[in-house]
Write a protein that holds these residues in place. Structure first.
Motif, PDB file in Angstrom:
ATOM      1  N   LEU A 184     -34.021  50.122 -12.116  1.00 42.66           N
ATOM      2  CA  LEU A 184     -32.400  49.806 -12.091  1.00 42.66           C
ATOM      3  C   LEU A 184     -33.059  48.157 -11.004  1.00 42.66           C
ATOM      4  N   ILE A 185     -32.063  46.759 -11.670  1.00 39.43           N
ATOM      5  CA  ILE A 185     -32.534  45.833 -10.945  1.00 39.43           C
ATOM      6  C   ILE A 185     -31.308  45.835 -10.182  1.00 39.43           C
ATOM      7  N   LEU A 186     -31.293  46.401  -8.953  1.00 44.36           N
ATOM      8  CA  LEU A 186     -30.175  46.189  -8.134  1.00 44.36           C
ATOM      9  C   LEU A 186     -29.806  45.471  -7.121  1.00 44.36           C
ATOM     10  N   ASN A 187     -28.647  43.875  -7.855  1.00 48.00           N
ATOM     11  CA  ASN A 187     -28.629  43.118  -6.940  1.00 48.00           C
ATOM     12  C   ASN A 187     -27.478  42.294  -6.551  1.00 48.00           C
ATOM     13  N   GLY A 188     -26.747  42.021  -5.658  1.00 45.09           N
ATOM     14  CA  GLY A 188     -26.069  41.153  -4.684  1.00 45.09           C
ATOM     15  C   GLY A 188     -25.332  40.254  -5.533  1.00 45.09           C
ATOM     16  N   LEU A 212     -24.722  45.398  -9.912  1.00 39.47           N
ATOM     17  CA  LEU A 212     -24.689  44.234  -9.285  1.00 39.47           C
ATOM     18  C   LEU A 212     -23.653  44.274  -8.061  1.00 39.47           C
ATOM     19  N   ILE A 213     -24.070  44.229  -7.344  1.00 37.64           N
ATOM     20  CA  ILE A 213     -23.028  45.307  -5.643  1.00 37.64           C
ATOM     21  C   ILE A 213     -22.247  43.721  -5.393  1.00 37.64           C
ATOM     22  N   PRO A 214     -20.407  44.179  -5.952  1.00 39.54           N
ATOM     23  CA  PRO A 214     -19.730  43.122  -5.488  1.00 39.54           C
ATOM     24  C   PRO A 214     -20.044  42.473  -4.442  1.00 39.54           C
ATOM     25  N   ARG A 215     -19.612  41.082  -4.442  1.00 38.36           N
ATOM     26  CA  ARG A 215     -19.450  40.363  -3.471  1.00 38.36           C
ATOM     27  C   ARG A 215     -20.745  40.262  -1.978  1.00 38.36           C
TER      28      ARG A 215
END
Length: 243
Positions: A184-188, A212-215
């Motif tokens: 899992l590529i989990l980015n802001g 993506l983590i929104p904002r």
């Protein structure tokens, strides 16, 4: 599903921080998972230990073994993400899944020159001054329950040149081909630098996806601890059972 059925989770912190970076995630997940967070060499309780990717890999491997429940989901942020990629290459049998957070930019890219310059500049600034700047920044941006453990653990500015000196020029999307587990590529959403290669990283692996983590920015697990934790939880529960 009980704790005995879920994958153990190891958290690996980012540049200058320590295991304290993960206090919100550890608190939220400990009832349902075996969880642990490591201090990389030169950081936190290992402040006096010289940095090397080889030592970092051994620390992560030892943490997996300490949970005594088979291969683990490893969650690495920034520097810790690249160290986790190295762990994935060297210790494939200990890896059940990988979360790369803020670590899907090629360190061989053109921005690496600027980062190398910045890493070289850090030792010229008194560590006490850098710590005060970081304390003020974290307290201004985040609530105490999110950052107090990080602030108490202090910062590893002295390790930054060696750590990034070894990482820069070493990792690109091809590193994903050595990961024998789902990713899992989990980015802001707003982490423009460190998510710059996320599509290439995802394409290089047959079982990788981007979320993506929104904002959120580079410190996505601080910007939105609940959303970050939820993404890790969902990914962990979707991993194939360990035989």
């Amino acid at each position: 599903m009980t704790v005995a059925d879920t994958p153990p989770i190891i958290f690996v912190h980012g540049t200058r921080f320590s295991a304290g970076q993960w206090s919100p995630q550890l608190a939220a997940l400990q009832e349902d998972f075996r969880v642990a967070a490591v201090d990389l060499p030169g950081h936190g309780a290992r402040s006096a230990q010289p940095w090397s990717l080889n030592a970092a890999t051994k620390i992560i491997a030892s943490a997996v073994d300490s949970l005594d429940h088979g291969p683990a989901l490893v969650v690495g942020h920034s520097l810790g993400g690249y160290a986790s990629l190295e762990f994935a290459r060297r210790c494939p049998k200990q890896l059940r899944g990988l979360v790369l957070a803020g670590a899907s930019a090629s360190t061989c890219g053109p921005w690496a020159t600027q980062y190398r310059w910045a890493a070289g500049l850090v030792p010229r600034i008194p560590a006490g001054r850098l710590a005060r700047w970081n304390d003020r920044l974290l307290r201004r941006l985040y609530p105490p329950e999110v950052v107090d453990a990080t602030i108490r653990s202090g910062y590893a500015f002295h390790t930054l040149p060696a750590a990034w000196g070894e990482v820069l020029g070493r990792f690109d999307a091809d590193a994903m081909r050595h990961v024998a587990a789902p990713v899992l590529i989990l980015n802001g959403e707003k982490d423009t630098v460190f998510r710059s290669g996320e599509r290439e990283f995802a394409r290089a692996h047959p079982h990788a996806r981007v979320e993506l983590i929104p904002r959120a920015r580079h410190l996505a697990n601080f910007d939105d601890p609940d959303a970050f934790t939820d993404a890790v939880r969902r990914f962990a529960l979707q991993l194939p059972a360990h035989s």
